[in-house]
Design a protein around this motif. Structure first.
Motif, PDB file in Angstrom:
ATOM      1  N   ASP A  55      46.630  33.200 -42.946  1.00  0.00           N
ATOM      2  CA  ASP A  55      48.016  33.230 -42.473  1.00  0.00           C
ATOM      3  C   ASP A  55      48.510  31.826 -42.149  1.00  0.00           C
ATOM      4  O   ASP A  55      49.704  31.550 -42.189  1.00  0.00           O
ATOM      5  CB  ASP A  55      48.146  34.106 -41.218  1.00  0.00           C
ATOM      6  N   GLY A  56      47.579  30.940 -41.776  1.00  0.00           N
ATOM      7  CA  GLY A  56      47.970  29.593 -41.402  1.00  0.00           C
ATOM      8  C   GLY A  56      46.819  28.625 -41.515  1.00  0.00           C
ATOM      9  O   GLY A  56      45.661  29.027 -41.619  1.00  0.00           O
ATOM     10  N   PHE A  57      47.174  27.344 -41.475  1.00  0.00           N
ATOM     11  CA  PHE A  57      46.192  26.276 -41.646  1.00  0.00           C
ATOM     12  C   PHE A  57      46.527  25.138 -40.694  1.00  0.00           C
ATOM     13  O   PHE A  57      47.690  24.750 -40.580  1.00  0.00           O
ATOM     14  CB  PHE A  57      46.230  25.697 -43.070  1.00  0.00           C
ATOM     15  N   LEU A  58      45.531  24.585 -40.068  1.00  0.00           N
ATOM     16  CA  LEU A  58      45.666  23.317 -39.361  1.00  0.00           C
ATOM     17  C   LEU A  58      44.914  22.291 -40.192  1.00  0.00           C
ATOM     18  O   LEU A  58      43.689  22.367 -40.321  1.00  0.00           O
ATOM     19  CB  LEU A  58      45.089  23.400 -37.945  1.00  0.00           C
ATOM     20  N   PHE A  59      45.651  21.378 -40.789  1.00  0.00           N
ATOM     21  CA  PHE A  59      45.058  20.358 -41.644  1.00  0.00           C
ATOM     22  C   PHE A  59      44.776  19.106 -40.820  1.00  0.00           C
ATOM     23  O   PHE A  59      45.698  18.496 -40.283  1.00  0.00           O
ATOM     24  CB  PHE A  59      46.005  19.973 -42.796  1.00  0.00           C
ATOM     25  N   GLY A  60      43.513  18.739 -40.725  1.00  0.00           N
ATOM     26  CA  GLY A  60      43.129  17.492 -40.078  1.00  0.00           C
ATOM     27  C   GLY A  60      42.800  16.473 -41.139  1.00  0.00           C
ATOM     28  O   GLY A  60      42.087  16.777 -42.094  1.00  0.00           O
ATOM     29  N   MET A  61      43.354  15.275 -40.978  1.00  0.00           N
ATOM     30  CA  MET A  61      43.124  14.242 -41.989  1.00  0.00           C
ATOM     31  C   MET A  61      43.220  12.868 -41.357  1.00  0.00           C
ATOM     32  O   MET A  61      43.975  12.679 -40.411  1.00  0.00           O
ATOM     33  CB  MET A  61      44.142  14.372 -43.116  1.00  0.00           C
ATOM     34  N   PRO A  62      42.481  11.929 -41.889  1.00  0.00           N
ATOM     35  CA  PRO A  62      42.659  10.549 -41.435  1.00  0.00           C
ATOM     36  C   PRO A  62      43.959   9.998 -42.013  1.00  0.00           C
ATOM     37  O   PRO A  62      44.551  10.583 -42.911  1.00  0.00           O
ATOM     38  CB  PRO A  62      41.440   9.824 -42.015  1.00  0.00           C
ATOM     39  N   THR A  63      44.379   8.887 -41.488  1.00  0.00           N
ATOM     40  CA  THR A  63      45.550   8.195 -42.018  1.00  0.00           C
ATOM     41  C   THR A  63      45.084   7.082 -42.943  1.00  0.00           C
ATOM     42  O   THR A  63      44.149   6.358 -42.614  1.00  0.00           O
ATOM     43  CB  THR A  63      46.384   7.595 -40.861  1.00  0.00           C
ATOM     44  N   ARG A  64      45.699   6.982 -44.075  1.00  0.00           N
ATOM     45  CA  ARG A  64      45.432   5.887 -45.006  1.00  0.00           C
ATOM     46  C   ARG A  64      46.755   5.170 -45.268  1.00  0.00           C
ATOM     47  O   ARG A  64      47.656   5.745 -45.886  1.00  0.00           O
ATOM     48  CB  ARG A  64      44.858   6.399 -46.337  1.00  0.00           C
ATOM     49  N   TYR A  65      46.875   3.972 -44.746  1.00  0.00           N
ATOM     50  CA  TYR A  65      48.084   3.172 -44.936  1.00  0.00           C
ATOM     51  C   TYR A  65      49.340   3.942 -44.527  1.00  0.00           C
ATOM     52  O   TYR A  65      50.367   3.899 -45.204  1.00  0.00           O
ATOM     53  CB  TYR A  65      48.186   2.659 -46.378  1.00  0.00           C
ATOM     54  N   GLY A  66      49.247   4.668 -43.422  1.00  0.00           N
ATOM     55  CA  GLY A  66      50.403   5.356 -42.876  1.00  0.00           C
ATOM     56  C   GLY A  66      50.796   6.626 -43.594  1.00  0.00           C
ATOM     57  O   GLY A  66      51.910   7.114 -43.451  1.00  0.00           O
ATOM     58  N   ARG A  67      49.877   7.191 -44.345  1.00  0.00           N
ATOM     59  CA  ARG A  67      50.192   8.439 -45.047  1.00  0.00           C
ATOM     60  C   ARG A  67      48.931   9.282 -45.189  1.00  0.00           C
ATOM     61  O   ARG A  67      47.825   8.833 -44.903  1.00  0.00           O
ATOM     62  CB  ARG A  67      50.801   8.154 -46.419  1.00  0.00           C
ATOM     63  N   ALA A  68      49.125  10.497 -45.655  1.00  0.00           N
ATOM     64  CA  ALA A  68      47.987  11.361 -45.934  1.00  0.00           C
ATOM     65  C   ALA A  68      47.132  10.724 -47.033  1.00  0.00           C
ATOM     66  O   ALA A  68      47.666  10.106 -47.958  1.00  0.00           O
ATOM     67  CB  ALA A  68      48.467  12.741 -46.373  1.00  0.00           C
ATOM     68  N   PRO A  69      45.817  10.848 -46.945  1.00  0.00           N
ATOM     69  CA  PRO A  69      44.946  10.258 -47.971  1.00  0.00           C
ATOM     70  C   PRO A  69      45.185  10.847 -49.360  1.00  0.00           C
ATOM     71  O   PRO A  69      45.688  11.964 -49.504  1.00  0.00           O
ATOM     72  CB  PRO A  69      43.542  10.618 -47.493  1.00  0.00           C
ATOM     73  N   GLN A 120      46.864   1.999 -32.692  1.00  0.00           N
ATOM     74  CA  GLN A 120      47.849   2.762 -31.942  1.00  0.00           C
ATOM     75  C   GLN A 120      49.108   3.035 -32.775  1.00  0.00           C
ATOM     76  O   GLN A 120      49.724   4.075 -32.639  1.00  0.00           O
ATOM     77  CB  GLN A 120      48.199   1.995 -30.667  1.00  0.00           C
ATOM     78  N   HIS A 121      49.486   2.118 -33.604  1.00  0.00           N
ATOM     79  CA  HIS A 121      50.697   2.273 -34.406  1.00  0.00           C
ATOM     80  C   HIS A 121      50.354   2.391 -35.882  1.00  0.00           C
ATOM     81  O   HIS A 121      51.069   1.872 -36.734  1.00  0.00           O
ATOM     82  CB  HIS A 121      51.637   1.090 -34.146  1.00  0.00           C
ATOM     83  N   GLY A 122      49.275   3.079 -36.181  1.00  0.00           N
ATOM     84  CA  GLY A 122      48.754   3.141 -37.540  1.00  0.00           C
ATOM     85  C   GLY A 122      49.335   4.201 -38.441  1.00  0.00           C
ATOM     86  O   GLY A 122      48.836   4.414 -39.534  1.00  0.00           O
ATOM     87  N   GLY A 123      50.371   4.908 -37.999  1.00  0.00           N
ATOM     88  CA  GLY A 123      51.023   5.856 -38.896  1.00  0.00           C
ATOM     89  C   GLY A 123      50.754   7.316 -38.609  1.00  0.00           C
ATOM     90  O   GLY A 123      50.796   8.136 -39.519  1.00  0.00           O
ATOM     91  N   GLN A 124      50.493   7.666 -37.363  1.00  0.00           N
ATOM     92  CA  GLN A 124      50.235   9.074 -37.053  1.00  0.00           C
ATOM     93  C   GLN A 124      51.418   9.962 -37.442  1.00  0.00           C
ATOM     94  O   GLN A 124      51.229  11.018 -38.059  1.00  0.00           O
ATOM     95  CB  GLN A 124      49.909   9.234 -35.570  1.00  0.00           C
ATOM     96  N   GLU A 125      52.626   9.545 -37.096  1.00  0.00           N
ATOM     97  CA  GLU A 125      53.797  10.350 -37.442  1.00  0.00           C
ATOM     98  C   GLU A 125      54.064  10.344 -38.941  1.00  0.00           C
ATOM     99  O   GLU A 125      54.363  11.383 -39.525  1.00  0.00           O
ATOM    100  CB  GLU A 125      55.026   9.866 -36.674  1.00  0.00           C
ATOM    101  N   SER A 126      53.948   9.179 -39.574  1.00  0.00           N
ATOM    102  CA  SER A 126      54.227   9.126 -41.010  1.00  0.00           C
ATOM    103  C   SER A 126      53.186   9.917 -41.801  1.00  0.00           C
ATOM    104  O   SER A 126      53.505  10.481 -42.856  1.00  0.00           O
ATOM    105  CB  SER A 126      54.340   7.687 -41.508  1.00  0.00           C
ATOM    106  N   THR A 127      51.970   9.989 -41.303  1.00  0.00           N
ATOM    107  CA  THR A 127      50.957  10.809 -41.980  1.00  0.00           C
ATOM    108  C   THR A 127      51.381  12.273 -41.969  1.00  0.00           C
ATOM    109  O   THR A 127      51.322  12.952 -42.991  1.00  0.00           O
ATOM    110  CB  THR A 127      49.582  10.628 -41.315  1.00  0.00           C
ATOM    111  N   ALA A 128      51.828  12.753 -40.818  1.00  0.00           N
ATOM    112  CA  ALA A 128      52.319  14.132 -40.750  1.00  0.00           C
ATOM    113  C   ALA A 128      53.520  14.316 -41.672  1.00  0.00           C
ATOM    114  O   ALA A 128      53.613  15.315 -42.407  1.00  0.00           O
ATOM    115  CB  ALA A 128      52.675  14.492 -39.313  1.00  0.00           C
ATOM    116  N   LEU A 129      54.435  13.362 -41.646  1.00  0.00           N
ATOM    117  CA  LEU A 129      55.640  13.478 -42.471  1.00  0.00           C
ATOM    118  C   LEU A 129      55.320  13.532 -43.957  1.00  0.00           C
ATOM    119  O   LEU A 129      56.026  14.200 -44.719  1.00  0.00           O
ATOM    120  CB  LEU A 129      56.586  12.318 -42.171  1.00  0.00           C
TER     121      LEU A 129
END
Length: 182
Positions: free
Chosen positions: A49-63, A96-105
């Motif tokens: 029904d749902g998924f929680l996707f955990g991923m590292p950030t690579r250059y401010g985006r999903a790998p 600290q400013h490595g792209g956590q929000e942009s990775t989600a976006l």
């Protein structure tokens, strides 16, 4: 997060997206070792029904591995197999400013094209507005700040945000499933 979701009554399977980088490259990146859990296939997503996707950030985006995984979901998209499912994202960055929000976006187009409902956490977890120390996470989801060499451990506050996300996501899904079956 899995433990917290299970405590809410959710059925949880831990799976991982197939890796596309060599061990040599991953070592140079200080990437965490691969978990001893099964790999997920695109077809597996239809069972949940749902998924929680955990991923590292690579250059401010999903790998790239996340993109490659979703690139393989074209058949599911063509049949609408994932429409109405739910997803959330959590991540880790080197700084600290490595792209956590942009990775989600960068995951939102995958969800939108499939009709998957993105579930953010907002700023409901009080740790997200605590400026007394570095705390990963945002309105988009839980996150940790690992340090460029992986030397920083996830803090107690970051764990608290992750548990909050697991609880809120699990409760939302439980409410949806109960309403769907009523």
């Amino acid at each position: 997060m899995a433990e917290e979701a299970r405590a809410q009554g959710a059925e949880v399977d831990l799976l991982q997206i197939p890796e596309i980088l060599s061990d040599e490259i991953r070592g140079k990146m200080h990437a965490a070792p691969r978990a001893e859990v099964p790999e997920v296939s695109p077809q597996d997503l239809t069972k949940y029904d749902g998924f929680l996707f955990g991923m590292p950030t690579r250059y401010g985006r999903a790998p790239a591995a996340v993109s490659a995984f979703f690139d393989a979901t074209g058949g599911l998209w063509a049949t609408g197999a994932l429409v109405g499912k739910f997803a959330g994202v959590f991540t880790s960055t080197a700084s600290q400013h490595g792209g956590q929000e942009s990775t989600a976006l960068t995951t939102l187009p995958f969800f939108a094209h499939h009709g998957i409902v993105f579930v953010p956490i907002g700023f409901a977890a009080p740790e997200l507005t605590d400026n007394s120390e570095v705390v990963g996470g945002s309105a988009y989801g839980a996150a940790g700040v690992a340090g460029g060499d992986g030397s920083r451990a996830i803090s107690a506050k970051e764990i608290s945000v992750a548990k909050f996300q697991a609880r809120s996501f699990s409760n939302l899904l439980a409410t949806f499933v109960a309403g769907k079956t009523a």
